[in-house]
Design a protein around this motif. Structure first.
Motif: not given
Length: 179
Positions: A97-99, A113-118, A144-148, A175-176
């Motif tokens: 997900e993007k965080i 930084f904003k990107g996909i958590l690998r 750190a936060r989730v980017v909806p 809603w994945k």
């Protein structure tokens, strides 16, 4: 990442036998009373009934076990769509997900930084940011936060989502992780 507060350390075992997970606690002291904000979550999301049950349980506990809080206001809530990631297990639930990550100190001239958590390990994370992979230790992360994933329009046909229709607009939240 920050260490859990004393109240968090005491509320975590209180909530363990319930379906609720303690996400974090925020305490604001000012004036004549203290505000204790408790953010909880559970599989499938939090309902108003969950908030009421957790409020009663937590309020009773604080009254009996932490009388030094004195006159306080208790607020119990869901962490929301842009939920904070406070512990490694929070990050694990957001793999792929993007965080957003805010660092204590700058890395390559930037702190945000904003990107996909690998990946997530015991000591940190890797984040894919604009085709570049960055590694961050948990010690270096301030917040750190989730980017909806909020989309407007109809370019998301066939994906799991929920709509709110308003005059002249169509709002969608994807809603994945929901069934």
């Amino acid at each position: 990442m920050r260490e859990p507060s004393d109240i968090e350390k005491k509320l975590t075992p209180l909530l363990e036998p319930t379906p609720y997970e303690l996400v974090w606690v925020e305490v604001s002291k000012g004036g004549k009373r203290t505000v204790v904000r408790v953010f909880i979550d559970k599989d499938g999301g939090i309902t108003i009934d969950d908030i009421a049950k957790a409020s009663k349980l937590i309020g009773t506990y604080l009254d009996v076990e932490m009388p030094l809080l004195g006159n306080y206001v208790l607020e119990v809530s869901s962490p929301g769509l842009d939920r904070p990631l406070m512990r490694p297990e929070h990050f694990e639930k957001q793999l792929g997900e993007k965080i957003s990550v805010h660092l204590h100190d700058a890395l390559e001239g930037r702190r945000n930084f904003k990107g996909i958590l690998r990946t997530v390990s015991k000591t940190g994370i890797t984040l894919l940011v604009e085709e570049e992979v960055f590694e961050f230790s948990f010690e270096d992360i301030d917040k750190a936060r989730v980017v909806p994933d909020i989309r407007i329009g109809s370019g998301h046909v066939g994906q799991k989502h929920e709509h709110w229709n308003t005059p002249g607009s169509r709002y969608c939240i994807q809603w994945k992780k929901c069934a």
